[in-house]
Each structure stands twice: as structure tokens, then as C-alpha cells.
Design a protein around this motif. Structure first.
Motif, short mmCIF file in Angstrom:
data_model
loop_
_atom_site.label_atom_id
_atom_site.label_comp_id
_atom_site.label_asym_id
_atom_site.label_seq_id
_atom_site.Cartn_x
_atom_site.Cartn_y
_atom_site.Cartn_z
N ALA A 9 22.50 6.41 -2.88
CA ALA A 9 22.15 5.02 -2.58
C ALA A 9 21.30 4.94 -1.32
CB ALA A 9 23.41 4.16 -2.43
N GLY A 10 21.63 5.74 -0.29
CA GLY A 10 20.85 5.75 0.94
C GLY A 10 19.44 6.26 0.70
N ALA A 11 19.32 7.27 -0.14
CA ALA A 11 17.99 7.82 -0.46
C ALA A 11 17.17 6.80 -1.23
CB ALA A 11 18.14 9.11 -1.26
N THR A 12 17.81 6.06 -2.12
CA THR A 12 17.11 5.03 -2.89
C THR A 12 16.60 3.93 -1.98
OG1 THR A 12 18.52 5.51 -4.78
CG2 THR A 12 17.32 3.44 -4.83
N ASP A 13 17.41 3.52 -1.01
CA ASP A 13 16.98 2.50 -0.05
C ASP A 13 15.79 3.00 0.76
OD1 ASP A 13 19.00 0.88 -0.94
OD2 ASP A 13 20.35 1.29 0.76
N ARG A 14 15.85 4.27 1.17
CA ARG A 14 14.78 4.86 1.96
C ARG A 14 13.48 4.88 1.16
NH1 ARG A 14 15.13 10.99 3.62
NH2 ARG A 14 12.90 11.20 3.56
N VAL A 15 13.57 5.24 -0.09
CA VAL A 15 12.38 5.27 -0.95
C VAL A 15 11.82 3.86 -1.12
CG1 VAL A 15 11.57 5.71 -3.31
CG2 VAL A 15 13.04 7.38 -2.17
N ALA A 16 12.71 2.90 -1.35
CA ALA A 16 12.26 1.52 -1.54
C ALA A 16 11.59 0.97 -0.29
CB ALA A 16 13.45 0.63 -1.93
N GLU A 17 12.13 1.27 0.89
CA GLU A 17 11.53 0.82 2.14
C GLU A 17 10.13 1.41 2.31
OE1 GLU A 17 14.12 1.98 5.30
OE2 GLU A 17 15.65 0.50 4.78
N PHE A 18 10.00 2.71 2.00
CA PHE A 18 8.70 3.35 2.13
C PHE A 18 7.70 2.76 1.14
CE2 PHE A 18 5.61 6.71 1.17
CZ PHE A 18 5.11 6.95 2.44
N GLU A 19 8.13 2.54 -0.09
CA GLU A 19 7.25 1.96 -1.10
C GLU A 19 6.81 0.55 -0.70
OE1 GLU A 19 9.56 2.28 -4.69
OE2 GLU A 19 8.84 4.32 -5.09
N ASP A 20 7.70 -0.24 -0.13
CA ASP A 20 7.35 -1.57 0.35
C ASP A 20 6.32 -1.49 1.47
OD1 ASP A 20 9.06 -2.73 -1.48
OD2 ASP A 20 10.66 -3.09 -0.02
N PHE A 21 6.53 -0.54 2.39
CA PHE A 21 5.60 -0.36 3.49
C PHE A 21 4.21 -0.03 2.95
CE2 PHE A 21 3.29 2.53 6.28
CZ PHE A 21 3.20 1.78 7.43
N VAL A 22 4.13 0.93 2.05
CA VAL A 22 2.84 1.35 1.49
C VAL A 22 2.19 0.20 0.73
CG1 VAL A 22 1.70 2.91 -0.14
CG2 VAL A 22 3.45 3.79 1.42
N ALA A 23 2.96 -0.50 -0.09
CA ALA A 23 2.40 -1.59 -0.89
C ALA A 23 1.83 -2.70 0.00
CB ALA A 23 3.47 -2.15 -1.82
N SER A 24 2.49 -2.99 1.10
CA SER A 24 2.05 -4.10 1.94
C SER A 24 0.88 -3.73 2.86
CB SER A 24 3.22 -4.62 2.78
OG SER A 24 3.64 -3.65 3.71
#
Length: 171
Positions: A9-24
Motif C-alpha cells: 500500500a505504501g509503494a502504491t501511494d508513492r507511485v501515485a504521488e509521483f505520477e500526479d507530480f509528473v502529470a501536473s
């Protein structure tokens, strides 16, 4: 004992945060990379390399914007120091892209004629809208260096033939 689902779950959150950063921020970062390299293909390579380096450090980075800018500038500088400067196309292929700055092509051409250090300072200061202190931190230099490189770069832009001919030189 830590359960495997908690780690996942922590790894999934980390991936999602990075993806949001890149997308924005991808479009703006690509434009910054283009302004540094003045080549769309190299800008894409620079951004991709910088984001890969950011991902490796993602869990320990407090300010990802500043970190990725610093990585972009230092990576570009290391590419420039290499003897091989990349492939040279034999035929000019017209390429248009929404990420390439097109507001004032003469200004971008004049910016490309500046030395790398002055170009990096002007891109970070006036395109990325960083303060002198933030620019100095990204470039790992003093605020005085940022000020002098900025002044020299602006002075060269003021006398650039492409900008002077049309009366658009900066003041």
C-alpha cells in the motif's frame, strides 16, 4: 512485524504521488528542458532522464520541483561536457510541437545563442520564475553569480541583432 499488504500500500501511494507530480508538471518541465537544450528530441531525453533520477530519490526528496530542475541543469551540463554532441540530422525535418515555445521565435533563437550558464540562469529566473536565491541553489552557485550571469545575459539579448532589428530588445 510489518504485513506485506502494508508495504504494498505504501509503494502504491508513492507511485501515485509521483505520477500526479509528473502529470501536473510535465509540460512546463519539457518546455524548460527545451529552453536549455534548444532541441525538442534532446529536451525529451533530458526530461525523461531527470524524471528517472527523481524517481530513484522520490522517497527522500522534500522539494521535487527544485530537485528535478537541479537534475535537469546538471544532467544537461554533463551532456555538454562530453565530446560527442549527439547525432546530426542530414536533412531538416519540419517538426511542430505544442510543448515548443512559439510565442516569440526570435527571442528563443537569441536565448539559444547565449552561453549555457547565462541561458540556464535566464530560463530559471524568468521562465521558471525562481528567485535569485532559488536559482543559485538549483545551479549550486552564489547569488552574486546568478546576478552577474543574469545581467550579462540580458545585456547580450539587448544587443542581439534579431531583437534589435525589430525594436523588441528587453530593457
Amino acid at each position: 512485524m510489518v504485513r506485506p499488504t502494508a508495504i504494498h500500500a505504501g509503494a502504491t501511494d508513492r507511485v501515485a504521488e509521483f505520477e500526479d507530480f509528473v502529470a501536473s508538471r510535465a509540460t512546463r518541465l519539457l518546455t524548460t528542458a527545451y529552453l536549455l537544450t534548444h532541441d525538442h528530441g534532446r529536451a525529451e531525453d533530458l526530461l525523461q532522464t531527470s524524471l528517472a533520477k527523481l524517481w530513484l530519490a522520490w522517497s527522500r526528496v522534500d522539494e521535487p520541483d527544485a530537485y528535478v530542475r537541479k537534475v535537469m541543469v546538471t544532467t544537461y551540463a554533463s551532456w555538454w561536457r562530453r565530446k560527442w554532441r549527439g547525432e546530426k540530422p542530414s536533412d531538416a525535418v519540419p517538426e511542430t510541437s505544442a510543448s515548443q515555445p512559439t510565442r516569440d521565435p526570435d527571442m528563443w533563437s537569441a536565448l539559444a545563442r547565449l552561453p549555457r550558464g547565462q541561458r540556464a540562469v535566464l530560463v530559471l529566473r524568468f521562465y521558471e520564475d525562481l528567485t535569485e536565491a532559488e536559482t543559485a541553489r538549483v545551479l549550486d552557485c552564489s547569488v552574486g553569480t546568478v546576478k552577474s550571469q543574469s545581467a550579462k545575459g540580458l545585456a547580450k539579448l539587448r544587443i542581439d541583432a534579431a531583437l534589435v532589428d525589430e525594436g523588441r530588445a528587453t530593457r
